[in-house]
Structure formats: structure tokens, C-alpha cells
Design a protein around this motif. Structure first.
Motif, PDB file in Angstrom:
ATOM      1  N   UNK A 126       7.493 -23.148  -6.974  1.00  8.53           N
ATOM      2  CA  UNK A 126       6.434 -23.065  -7.925  1.00  8.53           C
ATOM      3  C   UNK A 126       5.043 -23.395  -7.339  1.00  8.53           C
ATOM      4  N   UNK A 127       4.923 -24.264  -6.640  1.00  9.03           N
ATOM      5  CA  UNK A 127       3.889 -24.562  -5.925  1.00  9.03           C
ATOM      6  C   UNK A 127       3.086 -23.574  -5.005  1.00  9.03           C
ATOM      7  N   UNK A 128       4.042 -22.696  -4.571  1.00 12.39           N
ATOM      8  CA  UNK A 128       3.640 -21.295  -3.653  1.00 12.39           C
ATOM      9  C   UNK A 128       3.110 -20.371  -4.774  1.00 12.39           C
ATOM     10  N   UNK A 129       3.757 -20.232  -5.655  1.00 15.30           N
ATOM     11  CA  UNK A 129       3.191 -19.441  -6.910  1.00 15.30           C
ATOM     12  C   UNK A 129       1.869 -19.719  -7.496  1.00 15.30           C
ATOM     13  N   UNK A 130       1.678 -20.918  -7.514  1.00 16.13           N
ATOM     14  CA  UNK A 130       0.209 -21.506  -8.222  1.00 16.13           C
ATOM     15  C   UNK A 130      -0.656 -21.191  -7.194  1.00 16.13           C
ATOM     16  N   UNK A 131      -0.625 -21.448  -5.791  1.00 17.61           N
ATOM     17  CA  UNK A 131      -1.552 -21.104  -4.822  1.00 17.61           C
ATOM     18  C   UNK A 131      -1.923 -19.642  -4.806  1.00 17.61           C
ATOM     19  N   UNK A 132      -0.855 -18.675  -4.831  1.00 12.54           N
ATOM     20  CA  UNK A 132      -0.796 -17.311  -5.009  1.00 12.54           C
ATOM     21  C   UNK A 132      -1.843 -16.808  -6.065  1.00 12.54           C
ATOM     22  N   UNK A 133      -1.575 -17.538  -7.421  1.00 11.14           N
ATOM     23  CA  UNK A 133      -2.262 -17.053  -8.603  1.00 11.14           C
ATOM     24  C   UNK A 133      -3.795 -17.603  -8.219  1.00 11.14           C
ATOM     25  N   UNK A 134      -3.934 -18.568  -7.642  1.00 11.84           N
ATOM     26  CA  UNK A 134      -5.612 -18.983  -7.491  1.00 11.84           C
ATOM     27  C   UNK A 134      -6.107 -18.121  -6.685  1.00 11.84           C
ATOM     28  N   UNK A 135      -5.462 -17.450  -5.514  1.00 12.65           N
ATOM     29  CA  UNK A 135      -5.954 -16.628  -4.553  1.00 12.65           C
ATOM     30  C   UNK A 135      -6.318 -15.391  -5.346  1.00 12.65           C
ATOM     31  N   UNK A 136      -5.447 -14.776  -6.224  1.00 11.01           N
ATOM     32  CA  UNK A 136      -5.706 -13.703  -7.090  1.00 11.01           C
ATOM     33  C   UNK A 136      -6.800 -13.956  -8.091  1.00 11.01           C
ATOM     34  N   UNK A 265      -0.457   3.859   8.123  1.00 11.30           N
ATOM     35  CA  UNK A 265      -0.895   5.191   8.067  1.00 11.30           C
ATOM     36  C   UNK A 265      -1.557   5.724   6.953  1.00 11.30           C
ATOM     37  N   UNK A 266      -1.199   5.324   5.707  1.00 11.95           N
ATOM     38  CA  UNK A 266      -1.745   5.786   4.593  1.00 11.95           C
ATOM     39  C   UNK A 266      -3.014   4.781   4.063  1.00 11.95           C
ATOM     40  N   UNK A 267      -3.064   3.959   5.181  1.00 10.72           N
ATOM     41  CA  UNK A 267      -4.148   2.767   4.855  1.00 10.72           C
ATOM     42  C   UNK A 267      -3.926   2.255   3.255  1.00 10.72           C
ATOM     43  N   UNK A 268      -2.813   1.892   3.223  1.00 12.47           N
ATOM     44  CA  UNK A 268      -2.581   1.378   1.952  1.00 12.47           C
ATOM     45  C   UNK A 268      -2.522  -0.298   2.214  1.00 12.47           C
ATOM     46  N   UNK A 269      -3.347  -0.885   1.360  1.00 13.48           N
ATOM     47  CA  UNK A 269      -3.599  -2.688   1.550  1.00 13.48           C
ATOM     48  C   UNK A 269      -2.389  -3.108   0.555  1.00 13.48           C
ATOM     49  N   UNK A 270      -1.584  -3.981   1.446  1.00 10.08           N
ATOM     50  CA  UNK A 270      -0.602  -4.689   0.716  1.00 10.08           C
ATOM     51  C   UNK A 270      -0.838  -6.299   0.463  1.00 10.08           C
ATOM     52  N   UNK A 271      -0.730  -6.580  -0.809  1.00  9.82           N
ATOM     53  CA  UNK A 271      -1.004  -8.018  -1.298  1.00  9.82           C
ATOM     54  C   UNK A 271      -0.018  -8.616  -0.689  1.00  9.82           C
ATOM     55  N   UNK A 272      -0.358  -9.903  -0.581  1.00  7.09           N
ATOM     56  CA  UNK A 272       0.830 -10.953  -0.024  1.00  7.09           C
ATOM     57  C   UNK A 272       1.632 -11.427  -1.344  1.00  7.09           C
ATOM     58  N   UNK A 273       2.758 -11.626  -1.212  1.00  2.00           N
ATOM     59  CA  UNK A 273       3.781 -11.897  -2.198  1.00  2.00           C
ATOM     60  C   UNK A 273       4.347 -13.065  -1.986  1.00  2.00           C
TER      61      UNK A 273
END
Length: 279
Positions: A126-136, A265-273
Motif C-alpha cells: 500500500x505504501x508503494x502504491x501511495x508513493x507511485x500515486x504521488x509521482x503521478x 525501438x518504437x521510442x515508447x515511454x514506459x511508466x513505472x508500475x
């Protein structure tokens, strides 16, 4: 009670039921008992009845909610919190209305339904998800259009079954007790894996995995290739590099080398999950 006493008095005098009815009507007028009730009481006195009191009514008595019965109900709930009032009645012999009173008044409980949740998470998760949401949120503060340019995708099983209703999963609880939770997953004879990708405008690409097909890196690479073709065709605003971001989970298939090479190769930015399982 007064009219019943008078009916008994007339019976003792040898009056007929019809004569008694007429005399009661004359004395009491609109407040007189009905003919049916007068004849009923007259028949009772003729059968040897002496009391003018009502017969004891069947049902719960004032002694049904004693400590012994409260203890019986408490023990049943301790073993099965989903027990219905009807089941408790069958197990204890206590009337259903009394069981309901014990549950709500003596034990202070009420029956509520489970709240379905996708996963049971630990505090670290849960703490990890909270930090991820703050980054978003920070990314959104820098670019107001950031959230609208995210393409997210995942796989999910489509089952063929009748899910347990909320009523069937409800439990008895105290007002201060936490609400019960229940996973949606149930056994099913038929299941199909669906892969879908969406953005803020709706579904971009979806497909069902063929029966017998393993979801490995090669298969997921083909899914991403078909997603890319759909984006080029249906989302022209995403054709330029850096105009959209991909958000998918950390499944081993999604993190394989051939998949990462294709995204680069397609220069697609992948967000951290955030990870689902933290070791």
C-alpha cells in the motif's frame, strides 16, 4: 372484558346466543362486539370455559432473550458469521423473531454485505502504491495533459459463472467492526484470457487469447505489434515520439528482453508500475 362477562352472565341465565346478541346490541350500540365474536364466546362458555381472558398467544415469550439464548446465538456466530436467522432458529429452537432481537438489540450487530476488492495488499504494498500515486500527481502538475496521454493495458480472465450475491455473502458485525472483504475469483469450467488497452478516449485494442496459447514473451510481442498498428491508425495524435506513455504491470512477459527492445525501438515511454508482491 365487560361484554364477555355479560355474555357469560346471560349464558348462566339460560339465554340463547341470539337473545344474548340482541341484548348486547341494545346496551352497547355501536361499541358492541360483532355477532361472530359473541357467538364464539357463547360457544366457549357452553363447552365449559369459565375464564373471560384471551388464550395465551403462541410465539416468543418474555423469557426467550435470557442469557442462555444470547450465549447460544453468540457461539453460533463465532463459528459462522454468515449464519442466517433461519439457520440459528433451526439449530437452537429459538423463534426467528427472538433471534433477530438478540442479534440487533442484545449483541448490537447488523448484517452487511462484503465489499469486493481485487487483491489483499500488505502495508508495504500500500505504501508503494501511495508513493507511485504521488509521482503521478507531480507529473500531472508539470503537464496538465499527462494523464490523458497514458495508454494502459492488462490481461484479465473472463469466467462463465454466477457470482455469489451480496446477500449470500453478508455477515453479522458490530458497528465498529471493519467491513468484510471477499475476492471475486471463483472456480469456473470456462475461462478466456482477455487483453485490452485503453486511454482516456476509450478502448484502443482488445483481443482474446486463443485456446491453448501460452502468454509468453513472443505472444505478448505480437500483441504490442497489433497495438502499435491500432495506435497508428486510430490515434494519429500518438504517432510522434513522446506523445504517449505505456503503463502495464511487471509481469515477467512484459519485462522480457524482446518486449523491452521493441518498446525502445518504437521510442515508447514506459511508466513505472508498483510491484504487486514485495519480497
Amino acid at each position: 372484558m365487560e361484554q364477555r362477562a355479560n355474555i357469560k352472565f346471560c349464558f348462566k341465565l339460560g339465554k340463547s346466543a341470539t337473545d344474548t346478541f340482541e341484548m348486547i346490541q341494545t346496551v352497547y350500540g355501536s361499541e358492541a362486539m360483532s355477532r361472530k365474536n359473541i357467538f364464539k364466546w357463547y360457544a366457549r362458555f357452553r363447552d365449559g370455559r369459565e375464564s373471560i381472558e384471551d388464550d395465551p398467544r403462541p410465539g416468543a415469550s418474555s423469557t426467550d432473550r435470557v442469557e442462555e439464548n444470547v450465549h447460544k446465538v453468540t457461539e453460533i456466530l463465532r463459528n459462522d458469521r454468515c449464519a442466517s436467522t433461519r439457520l440459528i432458529e433451526e439449530l437452537t429452537g429459538i423463534p426467528k423473531t427472538t433471534v433477530q432481537s438478540i442479534l440487533t438489540e442484545n449483541l448490537g450487530k447488523k448484517k452487511i454485505c462484503c465489499r469486493f476488492v481485487p487483491h489483499f495488499l500488505t502495508d508495504d504494498q500500500k505504501d508503494c502504491r501511495v508513493e507511485h500515486c504521488r509521482d503521478m500527481k507531480r507529473s500531472t502538475a508539470r503537464d496538465p495533459d499527462f494523464m490523458s496521454c497514458i495508454v494502459t493495458g492488462d490481461e484479465t480472465w473472463c469466467f462463465q459463472y454466477e457470482p455469489l450475491t451480496k446477500r449470500q455473502s453478508s455477515e453479522w458485525k458490530h458497528p465498529e467492526s471493519p467491513r468484510p472483504k471477499k475476492l471475486r475469483m471463483q472456480k469456473s469450467r470456462v475461462k478466456t484470457l482477455l487483453t485490452v488497452f485503453i486511454d482516456s478516449k476509450g478502448i484502443i485494442h482488445k483481443e482474446f487469447t486463443p485456446e491453448g496459447q501460452m502468454v509468453n514473451a513472443d505472444y505478448y510481442l505480437g500483441v504490442l505489434s497489433r497495438l502499435w498498428a491500432k495506435i497508428v491508425r486510430d490515434r494519429p495524435e500518438y504517432r510522434n515520439q513522446g506523445t504517449w506513455c505505456l503503463l502495464h504491470d511487471n509481469a515477467p512477459t512484459h519485462k522480457s528482453k524482446i518486449v523491452c527492445d521493441f518498446l525502445a525501438q518504437k521510442s515508447i515511454v514506459v511508466l513505472q508500475h508498483p510491484l504487486l508482491v514485495i519480497s
